[in-house]
Design an enzyme around this catalytic site. Structure first.
Site, short mmCIF file in Angstrom:
data_model
loop_
_atom_site.label_atom_id
_atom_site.label_comp_id
_atom_site.label_asym_id
_atom_site.label_seq_id
_atom_site.Cartn_x
_atom_site.Cartn_y
_atom_site.Cartn_z
N PRO A 147 1.06 -1.17 -0.09
CA PRO A 147 0.14 -0.20 0.69
C PRO A 147 0.80 1.16 0.01
O PRO A 147 1.77 1.53 0.99
CB PRO A 147 -0.69 -0.36 1.01
CG PRO A 147 -1.08 -1.22 1.68
CD PRO A 147 1.07 -2.13 0.87
N TYR B 106 -0.26 4.39 13.13
CA TYR B 106 -1.71 4.56 13.08
C TYR B 106 -2.25 3.87 14.72
O TYR B 106 -1.53 3.69 15.36
CB TYR B 106 -2.00 4.17 12.32
CG TYR B 106 -1.40 5.30 10.72
CD1 TYR B 106 -1.19 6.66 11.20
CD2 TYR B 106 -0.74 4.88 9.70
CE1 TYR B 106 -0.21 7.61 9.54
CE2 TYR B 106 -0.15 5.35 9.07
CZ TYR B 106 0.16 6.64 8.76
OH TYR B 106 0.45 7.30 7.65
N LEU C 23 12.73 -0.66 1.07
CA LEU C 23 13.73 -0.61 0.81
C LEU C 23 14.61 -1.75 -0.19
O LEU C 23 15.60 -2.63 -0.23
CB LEU C 23 15.31 -0.32 1.42
CG LEU C 23 15.28 0.70 1.24
CD1 LEU C 23 16.17 1.81 2.35
CD2 LEU C 23 14.81 2.04 0.86
#
Length: 370
Positions: free
Chosen positions: A23, A182, A301
């Site tokens: 996402p 979050y 990465l």
């Protein structure tokens, strides 16, 4: 044979290869509604040949948005807008599509990254964020409103409603966002959660609300639809959430029928010290995979085909999440297949692009000429 390009099952969903488009927030919605930007963005990624595309963090309530421009799925209007985008994408691609359901918690009501990312005060057009405790993300910010029993129930029920909308939309997979600082991650981390009730304190208590959300969503999602969770395996801050706690959380999810775990890190504190480097989060995924019996997606990465192949072939993870590298190169799976001597699915309109040096890249196809 390339292991990256072998099939895998997430629950009852079979992916043709182990490449997952992770996402990526686009901050391009209008009052939560998907726009033509999402059609362009998702459309090109759905032609990439990856095994799975997971839509960006999608807010389950308006106040759960990171920014006012976040994608949402909390109303008939937001559902209808996303339905239109998905219908167009599916007309030309059968790639499995998932969605990440999210609530930003105390990191909500922020400017977009290209506008600085700072908190937007209510008097400046923002709103009052909520969190597990009245502790701000950054010292200079106003504290969020600590969720009470009614607030917790509202958030839980909003995840459930968004999951039901996801099912109606025909999405192939749901991922709950419990990472990157979050709301669900905030409940897990002792840095953000300093409650004195049954939802704070001990590890068991801090896991309680995220597990309640998972259980409530699992109860309304058909068993054939994979349901997984993205986590931050560590806060990268002393005294915060860590790998040992992530393993305990993973085992609790496994016992509840979780189909996969997507391993990231960080995001809950500006004090984090992240050792950035190629594949820097892969060891976190590998440790969790050794301890938890469900598919693990590694991300962070991972940019090269050989790197992704080694992660899967060595058993560090079952799938590899590619995000920013996909934005830079939306045909990343094609190029990875060419490097690894594998076959990848491509739309017929692009078959003639197959290089002469890789005549079987798109499989055993025949192209006529006029």
């Amino acid at each position: 044979m390339s292991q990256l390009f072998t099939p895998i099952e997430l629950g009852q969903l079979t992916l043709p290869n182990r490449i997952v488009i992770a996402p990526m927030c686009q901050y391009s919605a209008e009052d939560g509604r998907a726009t033509d930007w999402h059609l362009i963005h998702l459309g090109q990624l759905a032609l990439s040949g990856a095994g799975l595309l997971i839509l960006e963090a999608t807010a389950v309530t308006p106040e759960g948005r990171i920014t006012p421009a976040d994608l949402g799925l909390w109303s008939d209007d937001t559902e209808a807008a996303l339905a239109g985008v998905l219908a167009s994408v599916r007309k030309y691609s059968d790639m499995p599509l998932g969605i990440q359901l999210a609530h930003a918690g105390r990191k909500a009501s922020s400017h977009t990254p290209w506008d600085g990312g700072q908190l937007i005060a209510p008097e400046a057009g923002g709103w009052r964020p909520v969190g597990p405790s009245a502790i701000p993300h950054a010292p200079a910010e106003a504290p969020p409103l600590a969720l009470d029993a009614a607030g917790l129930a509202h958030v839980r029920d909003s995840f459930v409603a968004a999951a039901q909308r996801s099912v109606r939309l025909g999405l192939d997979l749901i991922e709950l966002h419990a990472a990157h600082g979050y709301l669900l991650h905030q409940f897990l981390s002792p840095l953000a959660n300093q409650r004195g009730d049954d939802y704070g304190g001990s590890l068991e208590n801090r896991m309680r609300f995220p597990l309640e959300v998972f259980d409530a969503v699992r109860a309304v999602v058909p068993g054939a639809l994979p349901l997984g969770v993205r986590i931050s395996a560590t806060d990268w801050v002393d005294g915060g959430w860590d790998v040992a706690q992530s393993i305990a959380f993973g085992k609790a999810l496994q016992a509840r029928g979780c189909d996969f775990i997507h391993v990231s890190s960080g995001g809950v504190s500006p004090l984090q010290k992240i050792p950035l480097g190629p594949g820097y989060q892969v060891p976190l995924a590998a440790e969790i995979r050794r301890q938890v019996d469900m598919p693990v997606i590694a991300v962070g990465l991972v940019t090269e085909a050989e790197q992704a192949e080694q992660i899967v072939a060595s058993g560090q993870a079952d799938c590899v999440g590619i995000a920013r590298a996909m934005l830079y190169n939306p045909r990343w799976p094609w190029h990875a297949a060419a490097v690894l001597g594998a076959t990848v699915k491509a739309p017929r309109q692009y078959w003639r692009s197959q290089p002469a040096t890789h005549k079987t890249l798109f499989g055993d196809i025949r192209i006529g000429q006029r």
